[in-house]
Design a protein around this motif. Structure first.
Motif, PDB file in Angstrom:
ATOM      1  N   ARG A  19       0.821  -1.214   0.000  1.00  0.00           N
ATOM      2  CA  ARG A  19       0.000   0.000   0.000  1.00  0.00           C
ATOM      3  C   ARG A  19       0.850   1.257   0.000  1.00  0.00           C
ATOM      4  N   SER A  20       1.803   1.313   0.918  1.00  0.00           N
ATOM      5  CA  SER A  20       2.592   2.542   0.955  1.00  0.00           C
ATOM      6  C   SER A  20       3.504   2.628  -0.259  1.00  0.00           C
ATOM      7  N   ALA A  21       4.025   1.466  -0.706  1.00  0.00           N
ATOM      8  CA  ALA A  21       4.907   1.490  -1.876  1.00  0.00           C
ATOM      9  C   ALA A  21       4.157   2.030  -3.079  1.00  0.00           C
ATOM     10  N   SER A  22       2.924   1.599  -3.262  1.00  0.00           N
ATOM     11  CA  SER A  22       2.200   2.039  -4.451  1.00  0.00           C
ATOM     12  C   SER A  22       1.881   3.525  -4.380  1.00  0.00           C
ATOM     13  N   GLU A  23       1.579   4.022  -3.166  1.00  0.00           N
ATOM     14  CA  GLU A  23       1.321   5.470  -3.053  1.00  0.00           C
ATOM     15  C   GLU A  23       2.557   6.257  -3.453  1.00  0.00           C
ATOM     16  N   GLU A  24       3.713   5.791  -2.959  1.00  0.00           N
ATOM     17  CA  GLU A  24       4.959   6.502  -3.274  1.00  0.00           C
ATOM     18  C   GLU A  24       5.284   6.399  -4.757  1.00  0.00           C
ATOM     19  N   ASP A  25       5.114   5.180  -5.290  1.00  0.00           N
ATOM     20  CA  ASP A  25       5.418   4.979  -6.714  1.00  0.00           C
ATOM     21  C   ASP A  25       4.568   5.894  -7.585  1.00  0.00           C
ATOM     22  N   LEU A  26       3.253   5.902  -7.315  1.00  0.00           N
ATOM     23  CA  LEU A  26       2.354   6.690  -8.158  1.00  0.00           C
ATOM     24  C   LEU A  26       2.697   8.167  -8.069  1.00  0.00           C
ATOM     25  N   ASP A  27       3.035   8.602  -6.864  1.00  0.00           N
ATOM     26  CA  ASP A  27       3.421   9.989  -6.671  1.00  0.00           C
ATOM     27  C   ASP A  27       4.634  10.323  -7.538  1.00  0.00           C
ATOM     28  N   ALA A  28       5.628   9.438  -7.473  1.00  0.00           N
ATOM     29  CA  ALA A  28       6.858   9.658  -8.243  1.00  0.00           C
ATOM     30  C   ALA A  28       6.584   9.578  -9.742  1.00  0.00           C
ATOM     31  N   LEU A  29       5.766   8.593 -10.124  1.00  0.00           N
ATOM     32  CA  LEU A  29       5.473   8.423 -11.555  1.00  0.00           C
ATOM     33  C   LEU A  29       4.778   9.666 -12.120  1.00  0.00           C
ATOM     34  N   ARG A  30       3.806  10.173 -11.394  1.00  0.00           N
ATOM     35  CA  ARG A  30       3.035  11.316 -11.907  1.00  0.00           C
ATOM     36  C   ARG A  30       3.877  12.574 -11.988  1.00  0.00           C
ATOM     37  N   ARG A  31       4.916  12.608 -11.179  1.00  0.00           N
ATOM     38  CA  ARG A  31       5.810  13.754 -11.189  1.00  0.00           C
ATOM     39  C   ARG A  31       6.898  13.627 -12.246  1.00  0.00           C
ATOM     40  N   PHE A  32       7.086  12.412 -12.743  1.00  0.00           N
ATOM     41  CA  PHE A  32       8.225  12.136 -13.636  1.00  0.00           C
ATOM     42  C   PHE A  32       8.074  12.909 -14.949  1.00  0.00           C
ATOM     43  N   PRO A  33       9.117  13.634 -15.344  1.00  0.00           N
ATOM     44  CA  PRO A  33       8.988  14.428 -16.572  1.00  0.00           C
ATOM     45  C   PRO A  33       8.704  13.538 -17.783  1.00  0.00           C
ATOM     46  N   GLY A  34       7.716  13.919 -18.522  1.00  0.00           N
ATOM     47  CA  GLY A  34       7.352  13.120 -19.702  1.00  0.00           C
ATOM     48  C   GLY A  34       6.176  12.211 -19.447  1.00  0.00           C
ATOM     49  N   VAL A  35       5.846  11.988 -18.175  1.00  0.00           N
ATOM     50  CA  VAL A  35       4.686  11.147 -17.863  1.00  0.00           C
ATOM     51  C   VAL A  35       3.445  12.029 -17.802  1.00  0.00           C
ATOM     52  N   ALA A  36       2.393  11.650 -18.544  1.00  0.00           N
ATOM     53  CA  ALA A  36       1.155  12.426 -18.515  1.00  0.00           C
ATOM     54  C   ALA A  36       0.342  12.056 -17.287  1.00  0.00           C
ATOM     55  N   ASN A  37       0.240  10.743 -17.033  1.00  0.00           N
ATOM     56  CA  ASN A  37      -0.471  10.307 -15.841  1.00  0.00           C
ATOM     57  C   ASN A  37      -0.185   8.822 -15.623  1.00  0.00           C
ATOM     58  N   ALA A  38      -0.495   8.308 -14.439  1.00  0.00           N
ATOM     59  CA  ALA A  38      -0.229   6.899 -14.137  1.00  0.00           C
ATOM     60  C   ALA A  38      -1.233   6.417 -13.113  1.00  0.00           C
TER      61      ALA A  38
END
Ligand SMILES: Nc1ncnc2c1ncn2[C@@H]1O[C@H](COP(=O)(O)OP(=O)(O)OP(=O)(O)O)[C@@H](O)[C@H]1O
Ligand SMILES: [Mg+2]
Lengths: 405, 232
Positions: free
Chosen positions: A71-90
């Protein structure tokens, strides 16, 4: 013109002409039905999945250390993914269209087991689901962040949230009489749990392309507590390929309690999903091509033989006043008549074969224009094939009439 | 109406040149019946082929019915063959898969006749050669003499000015040959010019004029036949 005598002459010498006509007929029957299969497969392949296939890719994260906290890993991952330059959404979800594996459920318009339920593919998403898949919400609204249900399979809480978004196809299946009034209506899952429809998507395919209800899907606002999950990422246009290795590296480094597997684009998923169909299409095109070529060569052979056999007769005709174009016309016309017998037979054979295939393999019947098109193609092939030998016939000298024995 | 002056024909193969006609000069008047005799290889068929526009010649001039045919293209030559000339061949040359009616129809199809006109002409010439009851027989169902009559009917259907016949009786027994000969004489009496190549002296003699060919030339008009006949 001189169809009458040509026809009568051929009918006194049937066998070789009939063989070629039969070959044309069989070629045509196969051509028409192959085309009809190709058309059907292409139509299937051309169905849009509804999601932004060009820019989406996905991967699995599999936690393996006992202390890995999904649960916590996925929250962190999604946060990082959505912030990642070039990513529109995740998002974190269970599957993607065409993937082959997924989750399905039945929905009813009335509670109770005795009412027939309608199967629907399930996508577990949060409020970013619509944007990440880039599906088109035509009615109603998206989920609010507060409406996302956290689900723990081991706990004894509610099993389903109380809101869903469904596809137009699902709305039509549920409410055949008023498919456009789905918003706000209640349906029942697992026999009698009520759920309210809050949005309708224009289109989103299920994970199974062969399923007759492939366009029936629903978005369920739920994050399941689990240690292995799938991320679906939509890149800004043009960034997908450079993003993929970067994302893989970032995720792997971010949390070493899991491994990243199965990085795949939607483009590959579509290709893999329809691999058999595109191979089938190629094979059929090849077979029809080869058959047509063989038929064409057969016509060249028969015509060459008949020109050689009749060189005396050609000379006599020339002596009696036939011009070179008249000789050319004779052989072209003769071929046209053979082809006509062939394609008419072919049309009957094609329809017969099709009726049987529709029956046996549940294919759609051939479209009306396929038969005349195939006739035209085979007429053309015949005329092209006979042209060379017919040209040679025009070169026979009229002196052959008195000279050759 | 048929005038050849110094016509020559040379066949060239890789190794040999054959002078099939050498400065061949010859005139035919309307209504004549001419027989052509001569030893094998003397150029009789060559002459007939050139006269009938089946072959081109190498030198000289040829006027057919007042028209210089030297520079005609294939289409014009085909039209002249079709309209002015009728051919009769030694081996009949009927088209085996067509019946009598359709065989006679062949040259007419290359003209712009209505089907009624064609039918009228076909019926007339088939009756003329005495095969009215056989119109729908195939050549293989006819005797040699009957086949040759069909060929004559076919040659006559277009109402040509000339009949060119290359050994028309060569493949027939004497009785059938006689009846074909009588038919030709009849046709000639009705105004059609006939040039007939033959090996049979008694038939050749019945023509009004005989030419004897040797080595691609006319040997010497009338005396030739008597020479040939007396030496036989
Ligand atoms: N296509 C050809 N190529 C080469 N030579 C040829 C050709 N046609 C004919 N000749 C030669 O021309 C000469 C004349 O031949 P032609 O056929 O006119 O003779 P002919 O008088 O009709 O003989 P026959 O009585 O045997 O029919 C012969 O020497 C023949 O070999
Ligand atoms: Mg000869």
């Amino acid at each position: 013109m001189e169809i009458g005598p040509i026809w009568r002459a051929m009918s006194r010498n049937k066998t070789s002409y009939l063989l070629i006509a039969m070959q044309i007929a069989v070629t045509m029957a196969i051509m028409v039905n192959a085309f009809s299969i190709i058309q059907e497969r292409s139509r299937m392949m051309a169905r849009p999945s509804g999601v932004d296939e060009d820019n989406i890719f996905y991967l699995s994260s599999i936690g393996f250390l006992p202390e890995f906290d999904g649960r916590s890993a996925s929250e962190e991952d999604l946060d990082a993914l959505r912030r990642f330059p070039g990513v529109a959404n995740a998002i974190m979800t269970n599957t993607v269209p065409l993937q082959g594996g997924g989750w399905s459920q039945g929905l009813r318009t009335e509670p109770g087991e005795e009412i027939e339920s309608i199967g629907v593919a399930v996508y577990f998403v949060d409020e970013h689901g619509i944007d990440t898949f880039d599906v088109n919400l035509t009615q109603g609204r998206n989920f609010a962040p507060t409406e996302i249900m956290m689900f723990d399979p081991d706990a004894n809480g509610a099993r389903w949230p109380d809101k869903i978004i469904i596809t137009q196809a699902m709305a039509e299946a549920l409410f055949p009489d008023s498919p456009n009034d789905a918003i706000g209506r209640t349906v029942y899952i697992e026999d009698d749990l009520p759920i309210t429809i809050i949005g309708v998507l224009q289109r989103m395919q299920a994970a199974w392309k062969e399923w007759s209800g492939v366009e029936r899907a629903m978005l369920v606002p739920m994050k399941r507590k689990q240690n292995s999950f799938r991320y679906v990422i939509r890149a800004e246009p043009g960034y997908r390929d450079e993003l993929m290795p970067q994302i893989e590296k970032m995720l792997a480094e971010k949390n070493t309690g899991r491994i990243i597997r199965g990085m795949t684009t939607m483009t590959e998923t579509r290709e893999r999903s329809y691999l058999e169909d595109s191979a089938m299409i190629k094979l059929l095109v090849f077979i029809v091509g080869v058959l047509t070529a063989i038929t064409g060569l057969g016509i060249v052979g028969l015509a060459s033989f008949s020109v050689a056999r009749r060189s005396k007769q050609i000379g006599v005709r020339r002596a009696l006043g036939a011009t070179r174009p008249a000789i050319l016309r004779y052989f072209m016309l003769e071929n046209f008549l053979i082809s006509s017998v062939g394609v008419v037979g072919g049309a009957l054979l094609a329809v017969g074969l099709n009726v049987w295939m529709v029956h046996a393999f549940d294919l759609t019947p051939i479209a009306w224009y396929v038969i005349p098109t195939a006739m035209l193609i085979l007429w053309l092939v015949g005329q092209l094939a006979v042209f060379g030998p017919a040209r040679r016939a025009t070169l026979v000298s009229p002196a052959v009439a008195t000279r050759a024995v | 109406m048929l005038n050849m002056k110094d016509v020559s024909k040379i066949y060239r193969t890789e190794s040999v040149e054959t002078h099939a006609l050498r400065e061949f000069s010859f005139d035919v008047d309307e209504g004549e019946f001419i027989s052509v005799t001569g030893p094998s290889g003397s150029g009789k068929t060559t002459f007939l082929n050139i006269a009938g526009l089946l072959e081109e010649f190498s030198g000289g001039t040829y006027e057919l019915d007042g028209c210089n045919v030297t520079n005609l293209n294939d289409r014009e030559r085909s039209r002249l063959r079709n309209e002015k000339i009728g051919f009769i061949f030694q081996s009949f040359n009927l088209i085996p898969e067509l019946d009598v009616f359709d065989n006679v129809d062949v040259p007419l199809r290359y003209r712009k006749f209505s089907s009624a006109e064609r039918r009228k002409r076909i019926d007339r010439v088939i009756d003329l050669v005495g095969l009215g009851s056989r119109a729908h027989h195939l050549p293989s169902q006819l005797s040699g003499g009957q086949q040759q009559r069909v060929a004559i009917a076919r040659a006559l259907a277009g109402e040509p000015r000339f009949l060119l016949a290359d050994e028309p009786t060569g493949n027939l027994d004497s009785q059938m040959a006689e009846s074909v000969m009588e038919l030709l004489e009849d046709i000639n009496r009705n105004g059609t010019t006939i040039i007939m190549v033959t090996h049979e002296k008694n038939l050749a003699k019945r023509a009004r004029r005989n030419i004897f060919m040797r080595d691609g030339c006319v040997s010497n008009n009338d005396s030739a036949l008597h020479l040939a006949a007396s030496s036989a």
